[in-house]
Design a protein around this motif. Structure first.
Motif, PDB file in Angstrom:
ATOM      1  N   ARG A 366      78.232  43.887  38.081  1.00 18.75           N
ATOM      2  CA  ARG A 366      78.861  42.662  37.612  1.00 18.75           C
ATOM      3  C   ARG A 366      78.926  42.720  36.093  1.00 18.75           C
ATOM      4  NH1 ARG A 366      73.648  42.159  38.680  1.00 18.75           N
ATOM      5  NH2 ARG A 366      72.298  40.947  37.291  1.00 18.75           N
ATOM      6  N   ASP A 368      78.865  40.422  32.580  1.00 26.39           N
ATOM      7  CA  ASP A 368      78.528  39.086  32.097  1.00 26.39           C
ATOM      8  C   ASP A 368      79.557  38.574  31.087  1.00 26.39           C
ATOM      9  OD1 ASP A 368      77.957  40.221  29.580  1.00 26.39           O
ATOM     10  OD2 ASP A 368      75.797  40.341  29.973  1.00 26.39           O
ATOM     11  N   LYS A 369      79.323  37.388  30.568  1.00 27.57           N
ATOM     12  CA  LYS A 369      80.283  36.746  29.661  1.00 27.57           C
ATOM     13  C   LYS A 369      80.476  37.524  28.363  1.00 27.57           C
ATOM     14  CE  LYS A 369      79.286  32.108  31.422  1.00 27.57           C
ATOM     15  NZ  LYS A 369      78.747  30.753  31.107  1.00 27.57           N
ATOM     16  N   GLU A 370      79.476  38.303  28.004  1.00 26.07           N
ATOM     17  CA  GLU A 370      79.577  39.110  26.782  1.00 26.07           C
ATOM     18  C   GLU A 370      80.209  40.469  27.042  1.00 26.07           C
ATOM     19  OE1 GLU A 370      76.611  37.309  27.459  1.00 26.07           O
ATOM     20  OE2 GLU A 370      77.538  35.790  26.153  1.00 26.07           O
ATOM     21  N   GLY A 371      80.598  40.709  28.265  1.00 25.16           N
ATOM     22  CA  GLY A 371      81.249  41.966  28.602  1.00 25.16           C
ATOM     23  C   GLY A 371      80.291  43.088  28.954  1.00 25.16           C
ATOM     24  N   ARG A 373      77.910  45.259  31.371  1.00 27.35           N
ATOM     25  CA  ARG A 373      77.844  45.552  32.796  1.00 27.35           C
ATOM     26  C   ARG A 373      76.395  45.601  33.269  1.00 27.35           C
ATOM     27  NH1 ARG A 373      81.505  47.088  36.179  1.00 27.35           N
ATOM     28  NH2 ARG A 373      82.993  47.633  34.511  1.00 27.35           N
TER      29      ARG A 373
END
Length: 445
Positions: A366, A368-371, A373
């Motif tokens: 997945r 996250d919002k900060e890119g 992985r």
């Protein structure tokens, strides 16, 4: 037989029904789509006059009015057998509490282990010609709960589908203490998940492992939906259904003629389920459909029944899996997500079925919002994460990078297999961690 006299004698308003609850009582709000509506609204007006109330239910599809009426939970505590969506937020806020279960045992909990309900309330169909109110869309454990309740209240709703074909899926008027003629709210629906391209890749690996005549259990979510869609496009035939939750994928496969149940060893031709939730189309399909079989969860999830079905295919999704093969599907650290439900029941049952297979499906990673992985295949589950399936019971695992069979594999073998279906960007890091854990062989390199 004419039940009109009994019916009239047992009629009560939602407001008067709510006043039956006394300090210290346990109030059971049923399960799933038939949790009470009018009673809940009336009870919300009474809750601040009471103390030490315990309310319990599961698979809640809305936030009950009692939470709004008592925002600090000073007057009641709420226990959930399985928390979705809105209730998940309440659990993580400390306003509701999850009760861990092995779902097949829930009826037995009511009969032997937990406090009896002082007041049990459920929505149900209007009375039929034989004096029965049907709750087959959520048969689950309700009959056991009713047996062990002081006061039983039925909130009649003409929109409740009549789930037929099984047992312990109704209550007769003689066993009902009070009847509320409700406002007939529409059944709460669950939007059909839209699988993404990665979900579809996972689905293809799983469907390739299925066989004609197999019996299916499918969970809910994007991945199980993608698998249902992929089955619908396949050449598979004569599939059967024996599941805890009846979902929209089964309706799609039934209408396509793929599900017949003709090869089932037991309950031939019947689609067996403990409860249902989904679209209005699903509810319409269940209503008065004799092909379906609404049964209690100790039957639907029972090891004896699942194992008796040859080629039983259990398909569930997970949040994470560690390199030992330990599966988590209910929490991330101490953050609550849903619940254990019947995942372990079906993992064990399918594992013991002749030709059976248990599939754990998940995306490999997945972002996250900060890119950044994050791998969903991890060296070990993080502190506080609750395992849903033990490493000894994990069979097939599928991601968008492939499918592996862990049955009978040693730690280094399953580590190699799991890393092979992890996201390529994280494989080297997983190998390093596996080396530290002494579960990676140098020859694997």
């Amino acid at each position: 037989m004419d039940f009109s006299k009994q019916y009239k004698e047992k009629l009560i308003s939602a407001e008067d029904a709510a006043k039956l609850v006394k300090d210290g009582d346990v109030v059971d709000y049923s399960w799933g789509v038939i949790t009470p509506h009018d009673f809940d609204e009336a009870f919300a007006k009474e809750i601040t006059n009471l103390n030490d109330i315990v309310v319990r239910a599961g698979v809640e599809l809305e936030q009950f009015k009692i939470f709004d009426a008592d925002p600090n939970n000073e007057h009641f505590v709420y226990n959930s057998w399985h928390s979705l969506g809105i209730l998940r937020k309440l659990v993580n806020a400390g306003r509701a509490f999850y009760a861990p279960i092995k779902y097949s045992e829930l009826p037995n909990y009511y009969r032997t282990s937990i406090r009896k309900s002082n007041v049990f309330i459920t929505q149900a169909t209007p009375i039929d010609d034989h004096g029965n109110f049907n709750f087959g869309i959520s048969a689950s454990h309700l009959h056991a709960a009713i047996e062990n309740s002081d006061v039983v209240i039925v909130e009649v709703n003409k929109n409740v589908p009549r789930g037929l074909g099984g047992f312990e899926n109704y209550i007769n008027i003689k066993d009902v203490d009070y009847i509320i003629e409700g406002s007939n709210p529409a059944m709460k629906t669950i939007p059909q998940p839209t699988p993404n391209e990665l979900d579809k890749k996972v689905a293809k690996f799983v469907v390739d492992e299925l066989v004609d005549g197999a019996t299916l259990q499918i969970g809910i979510g994007g991945l199980p939906t993608a698998i249902g869609n992929e089955i619908a496009k396949s050449d598979l035939k004569d599939l059967g259904v024996h599941t805890e939750m009846y979902v929209d994928s089964f309706v799609e496969l039934s209408k396509a003629g793929i599900i017949t149940g003709n090869k089932k060893n037991i309950d031939r031709g019947r689609q067996v389920y403990a409860f249902a939730a989904g679209s209005q189309e699903l509810y319409d399909y269940i209503d008065n459909n004799e092909e379906l079989m609404a049964a209690p969860v100790d039957y639907c999830n029972g090891m004896k029944q699942i194992s008796a079905l040859d080629n039983f295919m259990s398909i569930n999704s997970a949040l994470e899996i560690d390199l030992n093969g330990m599966v988590s599907a209910e929490s991330s650290g101490t953050k609550h997500i849903s619940g254990s439900g019947g995942a372990l029941d079906f993992m064990l049952g399918a594992y013991n079925s002749k030709g059976g297979k248990s599939f754990v499906t998940l995306l490999s990673s997945r972002v996250d919002k900060e890119g950044k992985r994050h791998s969903n295949i991890v060296p070990t589950l993080k502190l506080g994460t609750q395992p849903t399936g033990t490493r000894a019971n994990t069979h097939y695992v599928a991601t968008e990078y492939g499918i592996v069979n862990l049955k009978g594999q040693s730690l280094w073998e399953r580590t190699e297999k799991l890393i092979s279906i992890a996201h390529p960007d994280v494989r080297d890091e997983l190998i390093k961690e596996a080396e530290k854990m002494k579960i990676w062989r140098k020859s694997n390199k």
